[in-house]
Write an enzyme that holds these catalytic residues in place. Structure first.
Site, PDB file in Angstrom:
ATOM      1  N   SER A  13       0.836  -1.212   0.000  1.00  0.00           N
ATOM      2  CA  SER A  13       0.000   0.000   0.000  1.00  0.00           C
ATOM      3  C   SER A  13       0.871   1.263   0.000  1.00  0.00           C
ATOM      4  CB  SER A  13      -0.992  -0.015   1.162  1.00  0.00           C
ATOM      5  OG  SER A  13      -0.335   0.172   2.383  1.00  0.00           O
ATOM      6  N   ASN A 104      13.774   4.251   4.397  1.00  0.00           N
ATOM      7  CA  ASN A 104      12.872   3.196   4.864  1.00  0.00           C
ATOM      8  C   ASN A 104      11.717   3.836   5.616  1.00  0.00           C
ATOM      9  OD1 ASN A 104      12.012   0.500   5.702  1.00  0.00           O
ATOM     10  ND2 ASN A 104      12.816   1.019   7.734  1.00  0.00           N
ATOM     11  N   HIS A 106       8.954   3.158   8.615  1.00  0.00           N
ATOM     12  CA  HIS A 106       8.753   2.257   9.754  1.00  0.00           C
ATOM     13  C   HIS A 106       7.519   2.719  10.536  1.00  0.00           C
ATOM     14  CE1 HIS A 106       9.983  -0.657  12.757  1.00  0.00           C
ATOM     15  NE2 HIS A 106       9.608   0.230  13.663  1.00  0.00           N
ATOM     16  N   ASP A 147      16.889  -0.023  11.385  1.00  0.00           N
ATOM     17  CA  ASP A 147      16.017   1.056  11.899  1.00  0.00           C
ATOM     18  C   ASP A 147      16.755   2.149  12.671  1.00  0.00           C
ATOM     19  OD1 ASP A 147      13.810  -0.240  10.824  1.00  0.00           O
ATOM     20  OD2 ASP A 147      13.328  -1.277  12.681  1.00  0.00           O
ATOM     21  N   GLU A 176       1.290   6.878   7.083  1.00  0.00           N
ATOM     22  CA  GLU A 176       2.446   6.507   6.257  1.00  0.00           C
ATOM     23  C   GLU A 176       2.225   6.935   4.803  1.00  0.00           C
ATOM     24  OE1 GLU A 176       4.014   2.468   6.697  1.00  0.00           O
ATOM     25  OE2 GLU A 176       2.942   2.288   8.585  1.00  0.00           O
TER      26      GLU A 176
END
Ligand code: GAR
Length: 190
Positions: A13, A104, A106, A147, A176
């Site tokens: 998504s 990235n 998260h 991370d 997000e």
């Protein structure tokens, strides 16, 4: 035109949010391709639908996995690499080769609830178990540590009293989809 490569393992998504951003001309870039480590991932189906090239790389051996990715990246020559729900660790050799070019997303306010084991619903369960009143999502540069790379931007969401990991995950995922295109735009402009 700047070239993006997206890595995704799951439903994709966030990958879709990038596709939509480009189609709506909110992101001035093109997607050279998708790399997925899962056979028939939702992300791959989205790539197919939007005629975006994709490869499935499923090597178990970490060196072979990394070599195959590097080969593909050499071919696509991206300006920015986006890990959008990619669950395998990206090797140090890729990180060094594409220094400050890999980001990235998260689903927590890093540095909280990051690192090995913190992905998907585990993150949201930990937030609720800890009694936190807010959570959110983070986009950061990828370095050698899971991370832990430099944080670029975060978006907060409230944790509600009756939240379950699933309802919180859905609210964070919505955030997000806003945060990731915003960050991509910012980086492409800088
Ligand atoms: C997203 O919530 C993303 O933040 C998370 O996986 C989900 C992928 O959803 N990533 C991680 O947990 C990485 N540690 P999507 O496939 O629908 O974009």
């Amino acid at each position: 035109m700047k070239k993006l490569v997206v890595f995704a393992s799951g439903s994709g998504s966030n990958f879709q949010a990038i596709i939509d951003g480009i189609e709506k001309k909110e992101i001035n870039a093109q997607i050279s391709g998708l790399i997925t480590d899962r056979q028939e991932s939702g992300a791959a189906a989205r790539a197919k639908k939007h005629q975006i090239p994709f490869v499935e790389i499923q090597e178990k051996n970490p060196d072979q996995f990394s070599n195959k990715i590097i080969e593909q990246l050499n071919d696509w020559n991206p300006d920015l690499i986006i890990l959008a729900g990619f669950l395998r660790k990206v090797s140090d050799s890729i990180v060094h080769r594409y220094q400050n070019m890999i980001i990235n997303i998260h689903p927590s306010l890093l540095p909280k609830y990051g690192g090995k084991g913190f992905h998907g619903l585990n993150v949201h369960k930990a937030v609720i178990d800890a009694g936190d009143l807010e959570s959110g999502c983070t986009v950061h540069f990828v370095n050698e540590e899971y991370d832990r790379g430099e944080i670029i931007m975060q978006k907060r969401v409230d944790v509600r009293e009756n939240d379950t990991p699933t309802t919180l995950a859905a609210r964070v995922l919505k955030a997000e989809h806003k945060l990731l295109p915003t960050v991509i735009n910012k980086l492409l402009k800088d």
